[in-house]
Design an enzyme around this catalytic site. Structure first.
Site, PDB file in Angstrom:
ATOM      1  N   MET A   8     -65.285  95.857  12.488  1.00  0.00           N
ATOM      2  CA  MET A   8     -65.813  96.696  13.220  1.00  0.00           C
ATOM      3  C   MET A   8     -66.329  96.599  14.390  1.00  0.00           C
ATOM      4  O   MET A   8     -66.067  97.450  15.468  1.00  0.00           O
ATOM      5  CB  MET A   8     -66.792  97.937  12.063  1.00  0.00           C
ATOM      6  N   GLU A   9     -67.270  95.455  14.288  1.00  0.00           N
ATOM      7  CA  GLU A   9     -67.864  95.420  15.827  1.00  0.00           C
ATOM      8  C   GLU A   9     -66.672  94.719  16.779  1.00  0.00           C
ATOM      9  O   GLU A   9     -66.887  94.976  17.899  1.00  0.00           O
ATOM     10  CB  GLU A   9     -68.829  94.249  15.523  1.00  0.00           C
ATOM     11  N   ASP A  23     -61.821 102.943  33.581  1.00  0.00           N
ATOM     12  CA  ASP A  23     -62.661 103.441  34.651  1.00  0.00           C
ATOM     13  C   ASP A  23     -62.169 102.771  35.811  1.00  0.00           C
ATOM     14  O   ASP A  23     -62.257 103.354  36.968  1.00  0.00           O
ATOM     15  CB  ASP A  23     -63.960 103.144  34.308  1.00  0.00           C
TER      16      ASP A  23
END
Length: 54
Positions: A8-9, A23
């Site tokens: 999950m990390e 971005d």
């Protein structure tokens, strides 16, 4: 206290990295898609080793 596994990390770190790439590239293409992000293999931990079926 709930614990998450290392997978999950790792998935969270990958998503943050991809958002950074988005971005930086959004001026070229705001419609880019990031997909097929998944865990392929995991070793150790409470549930033991695991490998995804390909």
């Amino acid at each position: 206290m709930g614990r998450t596994g290392v997978e999950m990390e790792a998935l969270t770190a990958v998503q943050v990295g991809l958002l950074t790439v988005y971005d930086m590239c959004k001026a070229a293409d705001r419609g880019m898609v990031m997909e097929q992000i998944r865990v392929l293999e995991k070793h150790g931990g409470k549930s033991g080793d695991w490998t995804a079926e390909v």
